[in-house]
Scaffold this active site. Structure first.
Site, short mmCIF file in Angstrom:
data_model
loop_
_atom_site.label_atom_id
_atom_site.label_comp_id
_atom_site.label_asym_id
_atom_site.label_seq_id
_atom_site.Cartn_x
_atom_site.Cartn_y
_atom_site.Cartn_z
CG HIS A 164 -1.83 -1.21 1.24
ND1 HIS A 164 -2.16 -1.88 2.39
CD2 HIS A 164 -2.46 -1.84 0.22
CE1 HIS A 164 -2.98 -2.89 2.07
NE2 HIS A 164 -3.17 -2.88 0.76
CD GLU A 167 -0.63 0.86 4.33
OE1 GLU A 167 -1.87 0.79 4.23
OE2 GLU A 167 0.10 -0.13 4.36
CG HIS A 257 0.73 -3.40 5.45
ND1 HIS A 257 -0.14 -3.16 4.43
CD2 HIS A 257 1.33 -4.59 5.17
CE1 HIS A 257 -0.10 -4.17 3.56
NE2 HIS A 257 0.78 -5.05 3.99
CD GLU A 333 -1.43 -2.88 9.26
OE1 GLU A 333 -1.20 -1.66 9.00
OE2 GLU A 333 -1.92 -3.67 8.44
ZN ZN Z 1 -1.54 -1.58 4.33
#
Ligand code: ZN
Length: 376
Positions: A164, A167, A257, A333
């Site tokens: 992504h 990010e 991420h 994350e």
């Molecule tokens: Zn992500």
């Protein structure tokens, strides 16, 4: 002086709706061929010493509206140090009131990691004697999918980031992790390189990165929903990486991420895969516990809901790798906002803290590495 907004640069994203005196109304553009948006990165000129009010009008329709609660935007004068500026979210509008020190100032959703910086980073890592560089293929815009192999041990470790593209903390994490892994004076790294072979893709989505996307590639594909069936048409980035994984095998993997809403660092595992074993799950927990012990910026209380047995989403890389290879795989994350357990009002979560967490993750891997089974 006339106020002016621009985003026609590497990773830029904003649209000007209106400039009325010192108030500037803006909108974030959607990812190309997609409805996702949340990443912004723009330049404001002509406002040195002038109080201005920047309003991003279309936040309510963004991918993660909860991401704007208690969020403060990032601002930089020198494009190196990114500070937080007090921001206010109400009625779907993010308002930033600020008096820039300079006539040229940058704003972003998080400290940007441009493709130009990516190329500088790749060049410096590729020049290191302990690394082997290869391009695994090309993106739809014709950019290389950069890959490094480091170390010579039997354990196959994959580290990959930025599926992504908005990010950006994920690639800052990569800088910290690789900087440590290539440090010849670091006994942890020397041991890791002896016991494992590292396969590293620092940026899975160069097209989205350069286009200023939040979540998708050049044709609007969310790469982390492609791992069960990647295709040359929609997701060549995933296809070439997964093909390489099929050659090397995967024993341990971290997919890096950022999370818009949750103000903490956390891991998501592979619960719910059809071939789940308690032993595989226990190793994931061992890594997580080791990371808690090593980094006060990491915790296990806040995070995503855990999938029920048999309900893992195999289109996501973490579940796919755990199922396909029996790997101990995980999604890391990091917050766009801050780690609320250890907040920094000046910078919030930052490039430097992302780099530090990258180093801690290698320390945690070192703490458990002798327990990880080598599969081939
Ligand atoms: Zn992500």
């Amino acid at each position: 002086m006339t106020l002016s907004i621009s985003s026609a640069f590497d990773g830029g994203n904003i649209r000007v709706v209106a400039i009325d005196g010192s108030r500037i109304d803006l909108e974030i553009a959607k990812d190309h061929q997609s409805d996702f948006y949340q990443w912004f990165f723009f330049r404001l000129t002509g406002a040195g010493g002038t109080p201005v009010e920047l309003r991003i009008l279309n936040c309510a329709g963004s991918a993660y509206p909860l991401g704007w609660e208690s969020y403060n935007a990032c601002m930089s004068n020198d494009r190196d140090y990114w500070e937080r500026v007090e921001s206010h979210y109400a009625d779907g509008i993010l308002t930033i009131k600020v008096t820039p020190a300079s006539n040229s100032v940058w704003f972003a959703y998080f400290a940007p990691y441009t493709m130009e910086r990516h190329h500088d980073f790749v060049a410096s890592v590729a020049a290191h004697p302990n690394t082997a560089y290869r391009s695994l293929g090309q993106s739809l815009d014709g950019q290389e999918i950069d890959y490094f192999q480091i170390g010579e041990g039997p354990l196959q470790v994959w580290l990959y980031a930025r599926q992504h593209p908005g990010e950006t903390m994920a690639e800052w994490w990569m800088e910290g992790a690789l900087d440590k892994l290539l440090d010849d004076s670091d006994p942890v790294s020397r041991t890791l390189r002896r016991k494992a072979t590292f396969h590293v893709v620092p940026n899975m989505n160069p097209d989205g990165s350069r286009r200023g996307h939040l979540r998708t590639n050049a044709v609007g594909t969310n790469l982390n929903r492609e791992w069960h069936a990647p295709s040359a048409e929609r997701s060549p980035e995933v296809l070439c990486v997964r093909n390489e994984m099929d050659k090397t095998g995967v024993d341990f993997a971290i997919d890096v991420h950022g999370d818009e809403a949750i103000p903490a660092n956390f891991l998501a595992g592979f619960e719910g895969i059809p071939s789940w074993t308690d032993a595989q799950g226990a190793l994931f927990k061992r890594f997580s516990d080791a990371l808690v012990a090593l980094s006060p910026d990491f915790q296990t209380q806040k995070g995503y809901e855990i999938s029920a047995p048999g309900e893992a989403n195999l289109s996501m890389s973490t579940a796919q790798l755990a199922e396909r290879f029996g790997a101990v795989s995980m999604t890391l994350e990091m917050p766009f906002k801050d780690n609320d357990d250890l907040p920094d009002p000046e910078q919030g979560w930052s490039p430097e803290r992302s780099q530090a967490l990258g180093r801690s993750c290698l320390d945690a891997l070192h703490a458990i590495i002798d327990e990880l089974p080598v599969r081939r």
